[in-house]
Design a protein around this motif. Structure first.
Motif, PDB file in Angstrom:
ATOM      1  N   THR A 201      -9.372  51.597  -2.675  1.00  0.00           N
ATOM      2  CA  THR A 201      -7.876  52.297  -1.977  1.00  0.00           C
ATOM      3  C   THR A 201      -8.409  52.917  -1.370  1.00  0.00           C
ATOM      4  O   THR A 201      -7.764  52.777  -0.559  1.00  0.00           O
ATOM      5  N   ARG A 202      -9.776  54.060  -1.500  1.00  0.00           N
ATOM      6  CA  ARG A 202      -9.911  54.907  -0.815  1.00  0.00           C
ATOM      7  C   ARG A 202     -10.828  53.942   0.697  1.00  0.00           C
ATOM      8  O   ARG A 202     -10.686  54.708   1.685  1.00  0.00           O
ATOM      9  N   LEU A 203     -11.733  52.956  -0.320  1.00  0.00           N
ATOM     10  CA  LEU A 203     -12.109  52.172   1.183  1.00  0.00           C
ATOM     11  C   LEU A 203     -11.210  51.636   2.733  1.00  0.00           C
ATOM     12  O   LEU A 203     -11.349  52.125   2.819  1.00  0.00           O
ATOM     13  N   ALA A 204      -9.795  51.008   1.398  1.00  0.00           N
ATOM     14  CA  ALA A 204      -9.000  50.494   2.312  1.00  0.00           C
ATOM     15  C   ALA A 204      -8.651  51.101   3.487  1.00  0.00           C
ATOM     16  O   ALA A 204      -8.651  51.353   4.395  1.00  0.00           O
ATOM     17  N   ILE A 205      -8.653  52.794   2.555  1.00  0.00           N
ATOM     18  CA  ILE A 205      -8.305  53.928   3.453  1.00  0.00           C
ATOM     19  C   ILE A 205      -8.765  54.256   4.145  1.00  0.00           C
ATOM     20  O   ILE A 205      -8.237  54.329   5.946  1.00  0.00           O
ATOM     21  N   LEU A 206     -10.611  54.601   4.429  1.00  0.00           N
ATOM     22  CA  LEU A 206     -11.223  54.528   5.038  1.00  0.00           C
ATOM     23  C   LEU A 206     -10.884  53.692   6.401  1.00  0.00           C
ATOM     24  O   LEU A 206     -11.108  53.930   7.530  1.00  0.00           O
TER      25      LEU A 206
ATOM     26  N   THR B 102       1.082  53.869   3.829  1.00  0.00           N
ATOM     27  CA  THR B 102       1.639  53.147   2.526  1.00  0.00           C
ATOM     28  C   THR B 102       2.463  52.587   2.715  1.00  0.00           C
ATOM     29  O   THR B 102       2.147  51.384   1.777  1.00  0.00           O
ATOM     30  N   GLY B 103       2.489  51.514   4.453  1.00  0.00           N
ATOM     31  CA  GLY B 103       3.044  50.581   4.305  1.00  0.00           C
ATOM     32  C   GLY B 103       1.830  49.345   4.979  1.00  0.00           C
ATOM     33  O   GLY B 103       2.497  48.126   4.838  1.00  0.00           O
TER      34      GLY B 103
ATOM     35  N   GLN C 298       3.589  56.170  -2.039  1.00  0.00           N
ATOM     36  CA  GLN C 298       3.261  58.002  -1.187  1.00  0.00           C
ATOM     37  C   GLN C 298       2.164  58.568  -2.039  1.00  0.00           C
ATOM     38  O   GLN C 298       0.814  58.832  -1.415  1.00  0.00           O
ATOM     39  N   SER C 299       2.243  58.463  -3.277  1.00  0.00           N
ATOM     40  CA  SER C 299       1.495  59.550  -3.977  1.00  0.00           C
ATOM     41  C   SER C 299      -0.158  58.915  -4.115  1.00  0.00           C
ATOM     42  O   SER C 299      -0.409  59.486  -4.264  1.00  0.00           O
ATOM     43  N   THR C 300       0.065  57.734  -3.964  1.00  0.00           N
ATOM     44  CA  THR C 300      -1.632  56.946  -4.414  1.00  0.00           C
ATOM     45  C   THR C 300      -2.426  57.762  -3.030  1.00  0.00           C
ATOM     46  O   THR C 300      -3.167  57.655  -3.216  1.00  0.00           O
ATOM     47  N   VAL C 301      -1.584  57.444  -1.324  1.00  0.00           N
ATOM     48  CA  VAL C 301      -2.695  57.036  -0.526  1.00  0.00           C
ATOM     49  C   VAL C 301      -2.081  59.428  -0.440  1.00  0.00           C
ATOM     50  O   VAL C 301      -3.791  59.384  -0.276  1.00  0.00           O
ATOM     51  N   SER C 302      -1.381  59.650  -1.297  1.00  0.00           N
ATOM     52  CA  SER C 302      -2.163  61.642  -0.684  1.00  0.00           C
ATOM     53  C   SER C 302      -2.978  62.025  -1.850  1.00  0.00           C
ATOM     54  O   SER C 302      -3.624  62.780  -1.405  1.00  0.00           O
TER      55      SER C 302
ATOM     56  N   LEU D 212      -6.459  60.470   0.053  1.00  0.00           N
ATOM     57  CA  LEU D 212      -6.559  61.190   1.144  1.00  0.00           C
ATOM     58  C   LEU D 212      -7.413  62.599   0.718  1.00  0.00           C
ATOM     59  O   LEU D 212      -7.926  63.670   1.199  1.00  0.00           O
ATOM     60  N   ALA D 213      -6.945  63.558   0.344  1.00  0.00           N
ATOM     61  CA  ALA D 213      -6.808  64.149  -0.750  1.00  0.00           C
ATOM     62  C   ALA D 213      -8.441  64.636  -0.844  1.00  0.00           C
ATOM     63  O   ALA D 213      -9.345  65.436  -0.716  1.00  0.00           O
ATOM     64  N   CYS D 214      -8.938  63.844  -1.888  1.00  0.00           N
ATOM     65  CA  CYS D 214      -9.928  63.298  -1.614  1.00  0.00           C
ATOM     66  C   CYS D 214     -11.135  62.708  -1.107  1.00  0.00           C
ATOM     67  O   CYS D 214     -11.846  63.837  -1.227  1.00  0.00           O
ATOM     68  N   LEU D 215     -10.777  62.431  -0.337  1.00  0.00           N
ATOM     69  CA  LEU D 215     -11.242  62.241   0.616  1.00  0.00           C
ATOM     70  C   LEU D 215     -11.433  63.216   2.162  1.00  0.00           C
ATOM     71  O   LEU D 215     -12.344  63.592   2.696  1.00  0.00           O
ATOM     72  N   ARG D 216     -10.753  64.152   1.471  1.00  0.00           N
ATOM     73  CA  ARG D 216     -10.449  65.401   2.213  1.00  0.00           C
ATOM     74  C   ARG D 216     -11.830  66.371   1.893  1.00  0.00           C
ATOM     75  O   ARG D 216     -12.048  67.635   2.206  1.00  0.00           O
ATOM     76  N   ASP D 217     -11.301  66.268   0.608  1.00  0.00           N
ATOM     77  CA  ASP D 217     -12.482  67.167  -0.724  1.00  0.00           C
ATOM     78  C   ASP D 217     -14.091  66.799  -0.516  1.00  0.00           C
ATOM     79  O   ASP D 217     -14.728  67.746  -0.409  1.00  0.00           O
ATOM     80  N   CYS D 218     -14.146  65.897   0.230  1.00  0.00           N
ATOM     81  CA  CYS D 218     -15.552  64.827  -0.114  1.00  0.00           C
ATOM     82  C   CYS D 218     -16.017  65.488   2.008  1.00  0.00           C
ATOM     83  O   CYS D 218     -16.964  64.870   2.230  1.00  0.00           O
ATOM     84  N   GLY D 219     -14.778  65.753   2.825  1.00  0.00           N
ATOM     85  CA  GLY D 219     -15.322  66.245   4.031  1.00  0.00           C
ATOM     86  C   GLY D 219     -15.309  64.129   5.263  1.00  0.00           C
ATOM     87  O   GLY D 219     -15.720  64.381   6.265  1.00  0.00           O
ATOM     88  N   LEU D 220     -14.596  64.019   4.347  1.00  0.00           N
ATOM     89  CA  LEU D 220     -14.831  62.070   5.122  1.00  0.00           C
ATOM     90  C   LEU D 220     -13.498  62.429   6.181  1.00  0.00           C
ATOM     91  O   LEU D 220     -13.321  61.845   7.590  1.00  0.00           O
ATOM     92  N   VAL D 221     -12.382  62.738   5.529  1.00  0.00           N
ATOM     93  CA  VAL D 221     -11.333  62.699   6.947  1.00  0.00           C
ATOM     94  C   VAL D 221     -10.326  64.104   6.600  1.00  0.00           C
ATOM     95  O   VAL D 221     -10.767  64.674   5.884  1.00  0.00           O
ATOM     96  N   ASP D 222      -9.591  64.356   7.910  1.00  0.00           N
ATOM     97  CA  ASP D 222      -9.248  65.400   8.038  1.00  0.00           C
ATOM     98  C   ASP D 222      -7.438  65.109   8.671  1.00  0.00           C
ATOM     99  O   ASP D 222      -7.372  64.296   9.023  1.00  0.00           O
ATOM    100  N   TYR D 223      -7.014  66.249   8.526  1.00  0.00           N
ATOM    101  CA  TYR D 223      -5.849  65.931   9.899  1.00  0.00           C
ATOM    102  C   TYR D 223      -5.288  67.187  10.839  1.00  0.00           C
ATOM    103  O   TYR D 223      -6.037  67.827  10.538  1.00  0.00           O
ATOM    104  N   ARG D 224      -4.906  66.492  11.750  1.00  0.00           N
ATOM    105  CA  ARG D 224      -4.004  67.266  12.618  1.00  0.00           C
ATOM    106  C   ARG D 224      -2.227  67.372  12.068  1.00  0.00           C
ATOM    107  O   ARG D 224      -1.625  66.607  12.353  1.00  0.00           O
TER     108      ARG D 224
END
Length: 119
Positions: free
Chosen positions: A23-28, A42-43, A49-53, A56-68
């Motif tokens: 899932t994380r690899l698909a998101i990345l 999600t679409g 939505q809960s799975t994606v969120s 994303l939280a994991c990837l943010r904790d790892c410093g690989l993604v962020d949001y604006r």
């Protein structure tokens, strides 16, 4: 006597573990094409939505993604352009090794067969 060969490799091990979840690899992979909102992910990925969120939280904790934030919406994006290089390099390694990784007895897919891989 066992030799611990991981002291300097711990950060790399953590990085590759974070990339090792489908899932994380698909998101990345999706974010490599450009930023996206949770609703977009999600679409496009067909996930809850809960799975994606959660991922994303994991990837943010790892410093690989962020949001604006834009109003009430959050747009997620990759934080490091080097991650694109890493993902492209992985694709090249997989192309070069053919089915070897998929057929690996430890990490491959048990049901992988020459006719089913890459189909």
């Amino acid at each position: 006597m066992a030799i611990d060969c991981t002291p300097g490799l711990a950060p790399a091990v953590a990085l590759f573990r974070s990339l090792g979840d489908p899932t994380r690899l698909a998101i990345l992979s999706r974010l490599a094409a450009g930023e996206a909102r949770v609703v977009d992910l999600t679409g496009e990925l067909g996930l809850a939505q809960s799975t994606v969120s959660k991922h994303l939280a994991c990837l943010r904790d790892c410093g690989l993604v962020d949001y604006r934030a834009e109003g009430r919406q959050s747009f997620y994006a990759l934080t490091r352009p080097e991650l694109l290089v890493l993902l492209r390099s992985a694709e090249q390694v997989l192309a070069a090794t053919g089915e070897a990784v998929a057929l690996c007895p430890v990490y491959g897919t048990p049901a992988a067969s020459p006719a089913g891989v890459g189909a």
